[in-house]
Write a protein that holds these residues in place. Structure first.
Motif, PDB file in Angstrom:
ATOM      1  N   TYR A 229       0.800  -1.231   0.000  1.00 53.33           N
ATOM      2  CA  TYR A 229       0.000   0.000   0.000  1.00 53.33           C
ATOM      3  C   TYR A 229       0.835   1.284   0.000  1.00 53.33           C
ATOM      4  O   TYR A 229       0.279   2.368  -0.145  1.00 53.33           O
ATOM      5  N   GLY A 230       2.142   1.161   0.204  1.00 52.74           N
ATOM      6  CA  GLY A 230       3.000   2.338   0.099  1.00 52.74           C
ATOM      7  C   GLY A 230       3.338   3.013   1.413  1.00 52.74           C
ATOM      8  O   GLY A 230       4.241   3.854   1.453  1.00 52.74           O
ATOM      9  N   SER A 231       2.668   2.657   2.494  1.00 49.23           N
ATOM     10  CA  SER A 231       2.978   3.261   3.790  1.00 49.23           C
ATOM     11  C   SER A 231       2.454   2.369   4.910  1.00 49.23           C
ATOM     12  O   SER A 231       1.673   1.435   4.661  1.00 49.23           O
ATOM     13  N   LEU A 232       2.880   2.671   6.136  1.00 50.15           N
ATOM     14  CA  LEU A 232       2.480   1.875   7.296  1.00 50.15           C
ATOM     15  C   LEU A 232       1.475   2.656   8.145  1.00 50.15           C
ATOM     16  O   LEU A 232       1.514   2.619   9.370  1.00 50.15           O
ATOM     17  N   SER A 233       0.587   3.367   7.510  1.00 52.58           N
ATOM     18  CA  SER A 233      -0.427   4.098   8.256  1.00 52.58           C
ATOM     19  C   SER A 233      -1.400   3.131   8.907  1.00 52.58           C
ATOM     20  O   SER A 233      -1.487   1.959   8.519  1.00 52.58           O
ATOM     21  N   ARG A 234      -2.126   3.616   9.894  1.00 47.48           N
ATOM     22  CA  ARG A 234      -3.110   2.767  10.565  1.00 47.48           C
ATOM     23  C   ARG A 234      -4.161   2.275   9.573  1.00 47.48           C
ATOM     24  O   ARG A 234      -4.581   1.112   9.627  1.00 47.48           O
ATOM     25  N   PHE A 235      -4.567   3.162   8.668  1.00 49.27           N
ATOM     26  CA  PHE A 235      -5.562   2.785   7.660  1.00 49.27           C
ATOM     27  C   PHE A 235      -5.058   1.639   6.796  1.00 49.27           C
ATOM     28  O   PHE A 235      -5.774   0.661   6.545  1.00 49.27           O
ATOM     29  N   HIS A 236      -3.803   1.736   6.329  1.00 51.98           N
ATOM     30  CA  HIS A 236      -3.246   0.706   5.458  1.00 51.98           C
ATOM     31  C   HIS A 236      -3.027  -0.614   6.207  1.00 51.98           C
ATOM     32  O   HIS A 236      -3.200  -1.694   5.633  1.00 51.98           O
ATOM     33  N   PHE A 237      -2.642  -0.529   7.483  1.00 56.99           N
ATOM     34  CA  PHE A 237      -2.436  -1.760   8.236  1.00 56.99           C
ATOM     35  C   PHE A 237      -3.758  -2.509   8.421  1.00 56.99           C
ATOM     36  O   PHE A 237      -3.814  -3.733   8.280  1.00 56.99           O
ATOM     37  N   PHE A 238      -4.824  -1.770   8.744  1.00 55.61           N
ATOM     38  CA  PHE A 238      -6.128  -2.423   8.880  1.00 55.61           C
ATOM     39  C   PHE A 238      -6.636  -2.942   7.538  1.00 55.61           C
ATOM     40  O   PHE A 238      -7.345  -3.956   7.485  1.00 55.61           O
TER      41      PHE A 238
END
Length: 297
Positions: A229-238
């Motif tokens: 997804y390109g990043s380890l944001s909370r949104f992408h992790f979920f």
């Protein structure tokens, strides 16, 4: 040392504290539950990762990738059925390289590929035999149960010494050629000390579960999230968790069905190990390709 590494040390020792309140059987049960959840979950997005690095920007039929992935798992199960000893040896080799590759991934941009592969394999084998050396009686019993082959506990000790010497030799060569890696390698030795304490204090299954979940699976999920997804944001992790859920459910159901139809099997741990080893081969290959592409990028 990253923030997660510091947190992993705290979680590891907290896990040891929890185990002091558990009986041996409940410790094994909890360890297996963690392996079946976080452990399998960290490989549940292999199809999505494969689609990303195989498509090269073009639409790719994920069904074809899924069929090929399942075919690899079935081949591994067949190998384990025909030759449990060979299957066990290949599982240890594949897992050792897989663990070492992730643990030493910070060296991917500076070390020659062949050198790094040998280095990663020696690290992983040393790690496995460190665990085995702390619980020789359990290892001998499980190996005999799975392969009907009896090993000598002394051979486990010799194996650890050999792989540790190889790892130390390669570490010495890396420090000479790339002195800037000294800080990162220092932390790896610090972590090895933590692993040794975990393996010594806990049971075989619980010690492996702590390392496998806290030090391998969760960091791997973080790397995979960034890759997909390109990043380890909370949104992408979920989103990673959501996308992997169906494949995780299918994997757990497959283990249940595999155990159900193994009516002659008296040992759940044997069935778990057989299936777990079968899914390790394609997963290790997918992560190998993923890290290769990350290095290129």
């Amino acid at each position: 040392m990253s923030k997660y590494d510091s947190l992993a040390i705290v979680i590891s020792f907290y896990s040891l504290w929890i185990s002091s309140y558990l009986s041996d059987i409940y410790e094994v049960i909890l360890g297996i539950i963690l392996i079946l959840t976080f452990g399998i979950y960290h490989g549940a997005n292999d199809i999505l990762i494969s689609s990303k690095f195989l498509s090269n920007g073009k639409a790719k039929n994920s069904i074809t990738i899924l069929v090929f992935y399942v075919f690899q798992v079935l081949l591994a199960l067949l190998l384990f059925y025909l030759s449990p000893l060979l299957g066990l040896l290949l599982f240890i080799l594949a897992s050792s390289y897989h663990f070492g590759e992730q643990q030493l991934s910070f060296l991917k941009t500076i070390l020659p590929e062949t050198y790094l592969r040998i280095y990663a394999l020696s690290y992983g084998l040393m790690l496995f035999f460190l665990l085995f050396m702390m619980h020789p009686a359990e290892v001998v019993a499980i190996v005999k149960q799975i392969t009907f082959f009896t090993i000598d506990a002394q051979h486990i000790y010799y194996g650890f010494v050999i792989f540790m010497c190889v790892f130390l030799l390669f570490t010495f060569l890396v420090l000479i050629a790339y002195p800037k890696s000294r800080g990162s390698l220092f932390y790896q030795f610090l972590f090895l000390g933590v692993y040794a304490i975990i393996f010594k204090v806990s049971s075989l299954i619980w010690g492996f579960a702590i390392y496998f979940i806290v030090w391998h699976s969760i960091p791997s999920m973080q790397l995979q999230t960034i890759f997909i997804y390109g990043s380890l944001s909370r949104f992408h992790f979920f989103k990673y968790v959501k996308d992997a859920f169906l494949y995780w459910i299918l994997s757990v159901l497959a283990i249940g069905l595999f155990y159900y139809f193994q009516s002659t099997s008296k040992f759940f741990i044997t069935v778990i190990f057989s299936f777990f080893s079968a899914i390790t081969y394609p997963h290790a290959f997918v992560i190998f390709k993923m890290l290769q592409q990350k290095k290129t990028e």
